[in-house]
Design a protein around this motif. Structure first.
Motif, PDB file in Angstrom:
ATOM      1  N   VAL A 155       0.975  -1.433  -0.134  1.00 18.08           N
ATOM      2  CA  VAL A 155      -0.102   0.313  -0.013  1.00 18.08           C
ATOM      3  C   VAL A 155       0.730   1.283  -0.012  1.00 18.08           C
ATOM      4  O   VAL A 155       1.714   1.309   0.413  1.00 18.08           O
ATOM      5  N   GLU A 156       0.102   2.362  -0.218  1.00 12.48           N
ATOM      6  CA  GLU A 156       0.857   3.237  -0.239  1.00 12.48           C
ATOM      7  C   GLU A 156       1.116   4.177   1.575  1.00 12.48           C
ATOM      8  O   GLU A 156       0.585   3.511   2.169  1.00 12.48           O
ATOM      9  N   PRO A 157       2.611   5.052   1.433  1.00 13.13           N
ATOM     10  CA  PRO A 157       2.779   4.705   2.698  1.00 13.13           C
ATOM     11  C   PRO A 157       2.609   6.507   3.091  1.00 13.13           C
ATOM     12  O   PRO A 157       1.582   7.096   2.045  1.00 13.13           O
ATOM     13  N   GLY A 158       2.173   6.054   4.630  1.00 10.64           N
ATOM     14  CA  GLY A 158       2.079   7.935   4.620  1.00 10.64           C
ATOM     15  C   GLY A 158       0.052   8.004   5.420  1.00 10.64           C
ATOM     16  O   GLY A 158      -0.104   9.316   5.838  1.00 10.64           O
ATOM     17  N   SER A 159      -0.480   6.959   5.368  1.00 13.65           N
ATOM     18  CA  SER A 159      -1.843   7.120   5.244  1.00 13.65           C
ATOM     19  C   SER A 159      -2.105   5.892   6.618  1.00 13.65           C
ATOM     20  O   SER A 159      -1.762   4.753   5.644  1.00 13.65           O
ATOM     21  N   SER A 160      -3.300   5.918   7.704  1.00 17.88           N
ATOM     22  CA  SER A 160      -3.788   4.696   7.851  1.00 17.88           C
ATOM     23  C   SER A 160      -4.835   4.118   6.728  1.00 17.88           C
ATOM     24  O   SER A 160      -4.811   2.668   7.015  1.00 17.88           O
ATOM     25  N   TYR A 161      -5.241   4.707   6.022  1.00 15.57           N
ATOM     26  CA  TYR A 161      -6.396   4.419   5.086  1.00 15.57           C
ATOM     27  C   TYR A 161      -6.532   3.390   4.801  1.00 15.57           C
ATOM     28  O   TYR A 161      -6.714   2.104   4.497  1.00 15.57           O
ATOM     29  N   PRO A 162      -4.804   3.356   3.479  1.00 13.80           N
ATOM     30  CA  PRO A 162      -4.538   1.613   3.085  1.00 13.80           C
ATOM     31  C   PRO A 162      -4.633   0.566   3.894  1.00 13.80           C
ATOM     32  O   PRO A 162      -4.995   0.294   3.362  1.00 13.80           O
ATOM     33  N   ILE A 163      -4.341   0.683   5.097  1.00 12.96           N
ATOM     34  CA  ILE A 163      -3.792  -0.193   5.042  1.00 12.96           C
ATOM     35  C   ILE A 163      -4.728  -0.618   6.461  1.00 12.96           C
ATOM     36  O   ILE A 163      -4.940  -1.734   6.023  1.00 12.96           O
ATOM     37  N   ALA A 164      -5.954   0.448   6.231  1.00 12.56           N
ATOM     38  CA  ALA A 164      -6.834  -0.489   7.020  1.00 12.56           C
ATOM     39  C   ALA A 164      -7.503  -1.466   6.042  1.00 12.56           C
ATOM     40  O   ALA A 164      -8.137  -2.248   6.012  1.00 12.56           O
ATOM     41  N   GLY A 165      -7.820  -0.682   4.913  1.00  9.23           N
ATOM     42  CA  GLY A 165      -8.425  -1.449   3.281  1.00  9.23           C
ATOM     43  C   GLY A 165      -7.800  -2.495   3.232  1.00  9.23           C
ATOM     44  O   GLY A 165      -8.299  -3.609   3.113  1.00  9.23           O
ATOM     45  N   ALA A 166      -6.137  -2.894   3.391  1.00  8.45           N
ATOM     46  CA  ALA A 166      -5.784  -4.006   3.063  1.00  8.45           C
ATOM     47  C   ALA A 166      -5.975  -4.900   4.284  1.00  8.45           C
ATOM     48  O   ALA A 166      -5.898  -6.118   3.787  1.00  8.45           O
ATOM     49  N   LEU A 167      -6.082  -4.179   5.268  1.00  7.22           N
ATOM     50  CA  LEU A 167      -6.178  -5.317   6.098  1.00  7.22           C
ATOM     51  C   LEU A 167      -7.987  -6.205   6.159  1.00  7.22           C
ATOM     52  O   LEU A 167      -8.154  -7.386   6.732  1.00  7.22           O
ATOM     53  N   ASN A 168      -8.567  -5.437   5.735  1.00  5.89           N
ATOM     54  CA  ASN A 168      -9.982  -6.037   5.526  1.00  5.89           C
ATOM     55  C   ASN A 168     -10.470  -6.470   4.792  1.00  5.89           C
ATOM     56  O   ASN A 168     -10.846  -7.345   4.245  1.00  5.89           O
TER      57      ASN A 168
END
Length: 402
Positions: A314-327
């Motif tokens: 995911v793209e670095p620097g934000s929480s949203y891509p991480i949350a999307g990948a986890l879900n």
């Protein structure tokens, strides 16, 4: 063959560089004389074996930021009289000591990552770094991505060889005892989903983004490691109401770490800066068949974790891509399982300790073969580099060190 590993820290110190040097030294010590030169955390020099390898921790006079000043390093470099001096960059004081001693010896450098310093100090250290690296016989880089993206290495491409890091895959095999402990840990967490982070609690690791991402993810977050941001991260978890789902474990043993890897569903490396040049924890997670979520840095991080194959990038620097990948992984368990299996296969085939050790050993051979003391053509000096005439260059064919 006598080799000195020169590094800023060594076991029991924790960190990716320290771990890499320990693994590589342990493997090579079966075939040659290996010793380690590092810096003590105290003023007094300490010399003692660690797992059969003699480790000299030069007395530390004082520190300047993260740089340890240890005047005796130069003296030990001379006294060891090794065939190969294998430096692990960055280690500023040892690099300066090498330049000042001007030893007529073979120099190998593993370039672990770029150094981010304030402008004035950066200019001074860049000058020293270029002088030091230009004297190397070979510079080892863990990925082609780092070799291409580093502003330091772009001028030294002809000296570089890509040698990916590797892990001892057998150490991560799932035993009945590890499986039992992993089940017990999951029961204690009281969660059907566990997200794991392992690493130093420093700003470039991007942990704030990971903690914030958990707002939108129904899972427990387990954080392993220590660092100067620990209290700040705990406060963040409390402020956003995630203290009960965020578990700070501190530092754990290697055995405990393997249990936590098997207890987790996914391992996240949310780093935001190029100081994260490889991410050894990715290999460890993959060896345990766990999918990885990492960030799209210009370094070797996405070289290890293949997006859509062994995990998600995911793209670095934000929480949203991480949350999307986890879900996404939690919704599609079969996808997560396939990625975990693909990761394990990738480690076995491309990132194992034996392959790494063989590549480093062959580079040692090539470098010594160019020196006057190793006349490979005539076969008169093969004993000096640990190989009998007629044998191939694989480590398996190398006789035990004399």
């Amino acid at each position: 063959m006598k080799v000195v590993m020169v590094c800023r820290g060594y076991h029991p110190a924790r960190g990716g560089i320290e771990r890499h040097v320990q693994d590589l030294s342990g493997f090579l010590s079966r075939y040659m004389d290996v010793r380690v030169l590092t810096v003590s955390t105290r003023g007094k020099t300490d010399v003692r074996p660690v797992d059969g390898i003699e480790v000299t921790r030069a007395g530390r006079l004082f520190g300047m930021g993260s740089v340890s000043i240890a005047p005796s390093v130069g003296r030990y470099l001379k006294e060891f009289d090794a065939d190969i001096y294998h430096f692990h960059f960055p280690f500023p004081w040892a690099e300066l000591s090498w330049l000042l001693t001007s030893l007529p010896k073979r120099l190998i450098v593993t370039y672990h990552h770029d150094v981010d310093l304030p402008s004035f100090r950066a200019a001074v250290y860049r000058y020293q770094t270029m002088k030091f690296l230009s004297r190397a016989d070979r510079i080892l880089v863990s990925s082609p991505h780092l070799m291409r993206s580093s502003p330091i290495l772009e001028r030294l491409q002809d000296l570089c060889s890509v040698v990916p890091f590797g892990v001892d895959v057998k150490k991560y095999e799932l035993t009945e005892e590890v499986a039992r402990q992993a089940r017990d840990f999951r029961l204690r967490m009281n969660s059907s989903r566990i997200v794991l982070f392992v690493g130093s609690l420093l700003a470039y690791k991007g942990l704030k983004n990971l903690i914030r991402a958990m707002i939108d993810v129904q899972a427990a977050l387990v954080i392993v490691g220590k660092g100067k941001m620990e209290e700040e991260l705990k406060e963040l978890a409390r402020d956003i109401g995630l203290a009960s789902r965020t578990h700070f474990m501190g530092e754990v043993s290697e055995e405990e770490k393997i249990v936590l890897l098997y207890a987790s569903d996914v391992v996240v490396l949310p780093s935001t800066e190029s100081q994260e040049s490889f991410g050894l924890i990715q290999l460890e997670a993959m060896a345990c068949s766990r999918p990885v979520i990492s960030t799209r840095l210009p370094t070797g991080v996405p070289f290890v974790n293949l997006d859509g194959v062994t995990g998600l990038v995911v793209e670095p620097g934000s929480s949203y891509p991480i949350a999307g990948a986890l879900n996404r992984l939690f919704r599609d368990r079969s996808l997560a399982r396939r990625m975990g299996e693909a990761g394990q296969k990738r480690v076995i085939e491309h990132f194992n300790l034996q392959q790494m050790g063989q590549k480093v050993f062959r580079i040692y051979q090539e470098v010594l073969a160019r020196s006057e003391s190793a006349i490979i053509e005539d076969g008169e000096e093969f004993g000096k580099i640990g190989v009998s005439k007629g044998q191939n260059s694989e480590i398996e064919s190398v006789g035990k060190k004399k």
